[in-house]
Design an enzyme around this catalytic site. Structure first.
Site, short mmCIF file in Angstrom:
data_model
loop_
_atom_site.label_atom_id
_atom_site.label_comp_id
_atom_site.label_asym_id
_atom_site.label_seq_id
_atom_site.Cartn_x
_atom_site.Cartn_y
_atom_site.Cartn_z
CB VAL A 54 -0.99 0.04 1.18
CG1 VAL A 54 -2.02 -1.08 1.07
CG2 VAL A 54 -0.27 0.00 2.52
CE1 TYR A 144 -0.47 1.50 14.50
CE2 TYR A 144 -1.20 2.21 16.68
CZ TYR A 144 -1.42 1.51 15.51
OH TYR A 144 -2.60 0.80 15.34
CE LYS A 148 -3.21 2.66 12.47
NZ LYS A 148 -3.97 2.12 11.31
#
Length: 241
Positions: A54, A144, A148
């Site tokens: 991706v 992370y 996010k």
């Protein structure tokens, strides 16, 4: 089970395991024709396997066009693919930072961007998977959390931009979920004792099943969730209450 996705075509990223696998199966069971995209082989009955990274722009563009040609349309994209790691921020290398943002945030952007012309034509939807770490501080998760949190902001921006042409965009923010990603996380050395146990769920059991997150994704992607565009749904067992 409800057949609210009958006649629809869905693309689920990260479909080889965990939340992505559960989502692909849930959408299939609700009547959708589903393509599952992952770096590794997707082995879900009745789901078209598509192999791609991706974070690779060209690979994503080719994969989305393949799915749209296969299905004749594209009604829903569920951006589930993700990677995570715990580390003291001073130990995070630039390569690791780039890897985590590349999959979680850039990957979500690339898949969404490639799919949007098809979703506009179908008046479809995007459901992104963020995390509780994207809406509150989370220990030893600088990269992370940044990724996010970016997914949350991207979701809201796309929801505003594409609402006038009938495309809905929302995201879910799970807390702890029983997935291979969670199982593979290694604890950081010498954690601060005041951070141990911070942000735990209040329900019993305190860890969600992937099917519970898949159910939320299926709701947000369906036409009945028309008024939930831009929604950021926390699935954290009360951890953030």
């Amino acid at each position: 089970m409800s057949q609210r996705y009958s006649g629809s075509v869905a693309l689920v990223t990260g479909a080889a395991s965990g939340i992505g696998r559960a989502t692909a199966a849930r959408l299939r069971d609700e009547g959708a024709r589903v393509a599952g995209l992952d770096l590794t082989a997707v082995d879900v009955d009745g789901v078209l396997p598509v192999t791609a990274d991706v974070s690779d722009e060209a690979a994503v563009a080719a994969a989305v066009e393949r799915v749209a040609a296969w299905g004749g349309r594209l009604d829903l994209v569920a951006n589930v693919a993700g990677v995570a790691a715990y580390a003291h921020t001073t130990d995070v290398t630039l390569a690791e930072w780039d890897r985590i943002l590349g999959v979680n945030l850039t990957g979500t952007f690339l898949v969404s961007r490639a799919a949007l012309p098809h979703l506009v034509a179908a008046r479809g939807a995007i459901v992104n998977v963020s995390s509780l770490a994207g809406v509150r501080g989370w220990r030893y998760s600088a990269a992370y959390s940044a990724a996010k949190g970016g997914v949350v902001a991207l979701t809201r921006s796309l929801a505003v931009e594409y609402a006038p042409v009938g495309v809905r965009v929302a995201c879910v923010c799970p807390g702890s979920v029983d997935t291979p990603l969670k199982a593979g996380l290694q604890p950081v050395p010498n954690p601060h004792p005041r951070l141990e146990g911070r942000g735990g769920a209040l329900v019993d059991p305190p860890v969600a099943d992937p099917d519970e997150v898949a159910a939320a994704i299926a709701y947000l992607g369906a036409a009945e969730a028309r008024f939930a565009t831009g929604a950021v749904l926390r699935l954290d067992g009360g951890a953030g209450a």
